[in-house]
Design a protein around this motif. Structure first.
Motif, mmCIF file in Angstrom:
data_model
loop_
_atom_site.group_PDB
_atom_site.id
_atom_site.type_symbol
_atom_site.label_atom_id
_atom_site.label_comp_id
_atom_site.label_asym_id
_atom_site.label_seq_id
_atom_site.Cartn_x
_atom_site.Cartn_y
_atom_site.Cartn_z
ATOM 1 N N GLN A 156 0.809 -1.209 0.000
ATOM 2 C CA GLN A 156 0.000 0.000 0.000
ATOM 3 C C GLN A 156 0.847 1.266 0.000
ATOM 4 O OE1 GLN A 156 -3.207 0.131 -0.394
ATOM 5 N NE2 GLN A 156 -3.619 -2.065 -0.245
ATOM 6 N N THR A 157 2.057 1.181 0.565
ATOM 7 C CA THR A 157 2.928 2.358 0.646
ATOM 8 C C THR A 157 3.509 2.717 -0.720
ATOM 9 O OG1 THR A 157 3.527 1.800 2.924
ATOM 10 C CG2 THR A 157 4.953 3.362 1.756
ATOM 11 N N THR A 158 4.039 1.711 -1.405
ATOM 12 C CA THR A 158 4.684 1.967 -2.699
ATOM 13 C C THR A 158 3.726 1.830 -3.879
ATOM 14 O OG1 THR A 158 5.347 -0.357 -2.976
ATOM 15 C CG2 THR A 158 6.854 1.085 -1.778
ATOM 16 N N GLY A 159 2.576 1.193 -3.627
ATOM 17 C CA GLY A 159 1.631 0.960 -4.720
ATOM 18 C C GLY A 159 2.017 -0.204 -5.610
#
Length: 253
Positions: A156-159
């Motif tokens: 979720q942070t880097t996609g």
């Protein structure tokens, strides 16, 4: 008489209501198709699910390798075969007929099945010794299947995403030094020396990577040095690719 009138009115109202009813809309979407390895559940705790696989001939004796690529579908089974579309992505650098062959004659989810297996044969070629080749596949929509289930976000942070409809194979023959290779017995590691040992000793290179004991390694090294010495006496000095004389390690001289 009054009761008859009421009954007639009730019948008329019921008929009017029935004539005004509309049929219910039903769900009629196509089943989705996907690469099974990218969408499956982990086989064990901590397993990382990927949308790509590396195939290396590095420590293999074989000249080709057949791999399975499983295609999965959502929805229920069908009473007839359902063809699907599988395409080689234009980004691929592996060449069909040179680096790989697809053994399937057609692509379809067979009747009463929810999965199909595509068999790919990778062919070991000299240019794989210095290059890693890409074979990329895409699943496409057709009259039987859609690709609506196309990816999943894994970070979720880097996609970062994992694709369900694009799968990549990376194939090479870039040699690696076996994990149990000890220079003191085997000498400097080279591809030519490794495969000469494979030929003379009839040993699997993967065995040198994972299982060989030190005692076996000493025996292999001594035998190979005697072989190299004998060949030199016969006037057939074996050279490395750089022109130097092939020798085993200092502990077996």
């Amino acid at each position: 008489m009054k009761r008859n009138i009421i009954s007639i009115i009730a019948i008329i109202i019921t008929m009017i209501m029935l004539s005004c009813e509309k049929p219910l809309n039903t769900y009629n979407s196509k089943d989705a198709i996907y690469f099974n390895d990218a969408a499956r559940l982990p086989l064990f705790s901590g397993e990382v699910i990927k949308d790509s696989t590396i195939v290396s001939f590095s420590l293999a004796k074989s000249q080709d390798s057949i791999v399975n690529m499983v295609i999965g579908t959502t929805g229920g089974k069908s009473s007839q075969d359902r063809p699907y579309r599988l395409s080689v992505n234009a980004s691929s650098t592996a060449k069909e007929g040179v680096h790989f062959e697809i053994l399937n004659k057609s692509f379809s989810i067979k009747k009463d099945q929810l999965k199909d297996t595509v068999k790919i044969k990778f062919l070991r070629k000299t240019d794989m010794q210095t290059n890693t080749f890409l074979l990329s596949f895409d699943l496409l929509d057709n009259e039987n299947f859609i690709t609506a289930m196309n990816n999943k976000v894994t970070n979720q942070t880097t996609g970062k995403k994992i694709s369900y409809i694009n799968y990549r194979w990376y194939v090479n023959d870039i040699i690696k030094r076996p994990a149990r290779w000890l220079d003191t017995y085997m000498g400097t590691f080279t591809r030519k020396k490794l495969f000469l040992m494979v030929s003379i000793l009839d040993v699997d290179p993967a065995y040198l990577d994972t299982s060989v004991s030190i005692a076996e390694m000493v025996a292999y090294a001594k035998y190979m040095q005697r072989y190299l010495n004998d060949q030199k006496l016969l006037g057939n000095t074996i050279l490395e690719d750089d022109g130097s004389i092939m020798i085993m390690g200092p502990s077996v001289q």
